[in-house]
Design an enzyme around this catalytic site. Structure first.
Site, PDB file in Angstrom:
ATOM      1  N   LYS A 195       4.675   5.341  -2.975  1.00  0.00           N
ATOM      2  CA  LYS A 195       4.381   4.508  -1.871  1.00  0.00           C
ATOM      3  C   LYS A 195       3.328   3.465  -3.218  1.00  0.00           C
ATOM      4  O   LYS A 195       2.428   4.231  -4.141  1.00  0.00           O
ATOM      5  CB  LYS A 195       3.184   4.749  -1.090  1.00  0.00           C
ATOM      6  N   GLU A 245     -11.584  -1.236   7.683  1.00  0.00           N
ATOM      7  CA  GLU A 245     -11.208  -0.100   7.137  1.00  0.00           C
ATOM      8  C   GLU A 245     -12.558   0.429   6.880  1.00  0.00           C
ATOM      9  O   GLU A 245     -13.388  -0.046   5.729  1.00  0.00           O
ATOM     10  CB  GLU A 245     -10.571  -0.212   5.489  1.00  0.00           C
ATOM     11  N   GLU A 289       3.923   5.494   5.895  1.00  0.00           N
ATOM     12  CA  GLU A 289       2.849   5.022   4.874  1.00  0.00           C
ATOM     13  C   GLU A 289       1.006   5.734   5.677  1.00  0.00           C
ATOM     14  O   GLU A 289       0.470   6.040   3.973  1.00  0.00           O
ATOM     15  CB  GLU A 289       2.348   3.794   5.738  1.00  0.00           C
ATOM     16  N   LYS A 426      -1.932  -9.845   9.198  1.00  0.00           N
ATOM     17  CA  LYS A 426      -3.176  -9.432   8.975  1.00  0.00           C
ATOM     18  C   LYS A 426      -3.910 -10.486   8.669  1.00  0.00           C
ATOM     19  O   LYS A 426      -5.313 -10.045   8.738  1.00  0.00           O
ATOM     20  CB  LYS A 426      -2.855  -8.339   7.705  1.00  0.00           C
TER      21      LYS A 426
HETATM   22  C1  ISC Z   1      -3.867  -3.425   2.336  1.00  0.00           C
HETATM   23  C2  ISC Z   1      -4.074  -3.925   3.342  1.00  0.00           C
HETATM   24  O1  ISC Z   1      -4.176  -3.242   3.996  1.00  0.00           O
HETATM   25  C3  ISC Z   1      -4.218  -1.574   4.552  1.00  0.00           C
HETATM   26  C4  ISC Z   1      -4.541  -1.357   5.351  1.00  0.00           C
HETATM   27  C5  ISC Z   1      -4.098  -1.108   6.924  1.00  0.00           C
HETATM   28  C6  ISC Z   1      -2.466  -0.860   6.944  1.00  0.00           C
HETATM   29  C7  ISC Z   1      -2.337  -1.326   5.638  1.00  0.00           C
HETATM   30  C8  ISC Z   1      -0.319  -1.483   6.181  1.00  0.00           C
HETATM   31  O2  ISC Z   1      -0.315  -0.725   6.957  1.00  0.00           O
HETATM   32  O3  ISC Z   1       0.295  -2.227   5.082  1.00  0.00           O
HETATM   33  C9  ISC Z   1      -2.575  -1.385   4.620  1.00  0.00           C
HETATM   34  O4  ISC Z   1      -2.275  -0.252   3.931  1.00  0.00           O
HETATM   35  C10 ISC Z   1      -4.380  -5.717   3.712  1.00  0.00           C
HETATM   36  O5  ISC Z   1      -5.187  -5.868   4.747  1.00  0.00           O
HETATM   37  O6  ISC Z   1      -4.919  -6.375   2.301  1.00  0.00           O
HETATM   38 MG    MG Z   2       2.020  -1.400   6.596  1.00  0.00          MG
END
Ligand code: ISC
Ligand code: MG
Length: 437
Positions: A195, A245, A289, A426
């Protein structure tokens, strides 16, 4: 009477008091908006902190101590409780990678013990003036406190953001992003590094400057279920975030942390969103993930905690996206410090990858930009309580630009264009507030 007059009077009575050590003078005040109060102020640093799920906010001004070296964070633990008072609270952040080049001003690490704090809990707000008195600094420290109180300004109202055309420059752009994702997905890479979270900066050129307090006031109501924070060390630069988070919260020896990773859109229609949530909970790529994050956290807690419990997967629902979340509750061994917790947990594979060192090296090799405090750890440390957010869904504001950051976890099953779309999803809330969508 000015709001800070009672504190000046308390300072006067201190002249005859022989106490030394950390002292907190406090008095109730009537302030409705902490960002509005900060907007009126002229002293720096200026810091705003509101933790997810808490009916408590902090605004900070000035500093009586700063920590700029991550190694010095260890010294914040193990302090004796001040006589009849509370422990000092340090607010700040750590860069994503404190060992690499960083944003000037923010540095690898910057924590502030503020001179002035404004603290709202429920509908009670108090103004706090901090002093650290020794036999040698008594006069100077009291003069500095008096000066900071006298320099306080009335609150201003936060205002809607000025509408303006926004030109946007992405780094990497889509063709480069595709190459980066393919590099992570190459079989010989993926077998060693399952990852890697890749990220993008989106720079918006501003014809008209935004006020950071107007910006956080515009973002905050659209980002419920989030941490909200602003670090403004000088008038020219601010780092602002509405992050969903938590890195961790520690209350004495009770630790709450979480794996937040795995994303699907949210459209606003309740039935469709429930279907999307069910799809997310069942999706192998997103589950992978998330699994890599909680597995890493649990392994890293092994040497630090007596027990650690993992919740069932849940959905964290935001305005434009939904995330997979698994909470972890742990009970720490006696004497575990926040410096140890930060070293163990930051950066989690939700923003870095795994294994940690190899994924960080690949991020450095592939990403065209420095992350600085994006994907860093921001929050507060005191002896009894510490809380940190992961610095995502964030922007760096300068007079002529606002740079937004977004990343996505690349694992087996990732597709470059779908991950690019995830970056946009996002950012949709933060961008939507600028374009009044
Ligand atoms: C790295 C980020 O999100 C992380 C947190 C939630 C979901 C994520 C995802 O699904 O990829 C990321 O790991 C960002 O928003 O910059
Ligand atoms: Mg993702």
């Amino acid at each position: 009477m000015l709001a800070h007059t009672p504190l000046l009077l308390q300072l006067d009575t201190l002249s005859a008091d022989p106490r030394t050590g950390f002292l907190r003078l406090r008095h109730p005040v009537d302030v409705t908006s902490l960002p509005g109060w900060l907007k009126g102020q002229t002293q720096y640093p200026q810091i705003y902190w509101h933790a997810r799920e808490r009916d408590r906010e902090f605004a900070c001004l000035g500093s009586l101590q700063e920590i700029r070296d991550p190694a010095a964070l260890a010294a914040l633990s193990g302090q004796a409780k001040p006589e009849g008072g509370s422990w000092p609270r340090y607010y700040g952040g750590l860069a994503f990678d404190p060992d690499h080049a960083h944003w000037p001003e923010f540095g690898p690490c910057r924590f502030v013990l503020p001179r002035i704090e404004l603290i709202r809990q429920g509908n009670h707000t108090e103004l706090v003036c901090n002093l650290w008195l020794t036999d040698d600094n008594r006069e100077a420290e009291m003069a500095a406190a008096r000066e900071a109180l006298n320099a306080l300004q009335p609150a201003l109202a936060t205002a809607p953001l000025p509408p303006q055309p926004l030109t946007r420059q992405d780094s990497p752009d889509l063709p480069r992003w595709r190459q980066m994702v393919e590099a992570v997905l190459a079989p010989d890479s993926l077998s060693r590094i399952p990852k890697v979270v890749l990220s993008r900066q989106s720079r918006l050129a501003l014809a008209q400057a935004y006020d950071p307090w107007d910006l956080i006031a515009a973002w905050q109501p659209l980002s419920l279920n989030c941490f909200h924070f602003v670090f403004r060390f000088s008038p020219e630069q601010s780092f602002l975030a509405c992050s969903p988070e938590r890195l961790y919260r520690r209350q004495e020896r009770a630790l709450a942390t979480e794996a937040l990773a795995g994303t699907i859109v949210r459209c606003g229609d309740a039935q469709r969103d429930a279907e999307l949530a069910a799809q997310l909970l069942a999706d192998n790529k997103n589950r992978l993930e998330n699994r890599l994050v909680h597995a890493d956290i649990l392994t890293r807690l092994e040497g630090l905690a007596d027990t650690a419990e993992l919740s069932e997967p849940q959905i964290l629902s935001l305005r434009r996206v939904q995330h997979l979340k698994r909470e972890i509750q742990a009970h720490l061994h006696p004497g575990v410090t926040d410096a140890q917790l930060l070293a163990a947990l930051h950066p989690t594979p939700a923003v870095g990858g795994c294994p940690r060192r190899k994924s960080k090296a690949l991020i450095h090799a592939l990403e065209p930009q420095e992350r600085g405090w994006y994907a860093g750890a921001c929050g507060l440390i005191s002896e009894d309580v510490a809380e940190f957010a992961v610095a995502i869904r964030c922007g760096r504001l300068a007079p002529d630009s606002l740079t937004l950051f977004a990343g996505a976890g690349i694992v087996e099953g990732s597709e470059p264009d779908a991950e690019w779309q995830e970056l946009d999803d996002k950012l949709a809330t933060l961008l939507g507030a600028l374009t009044h969508e």
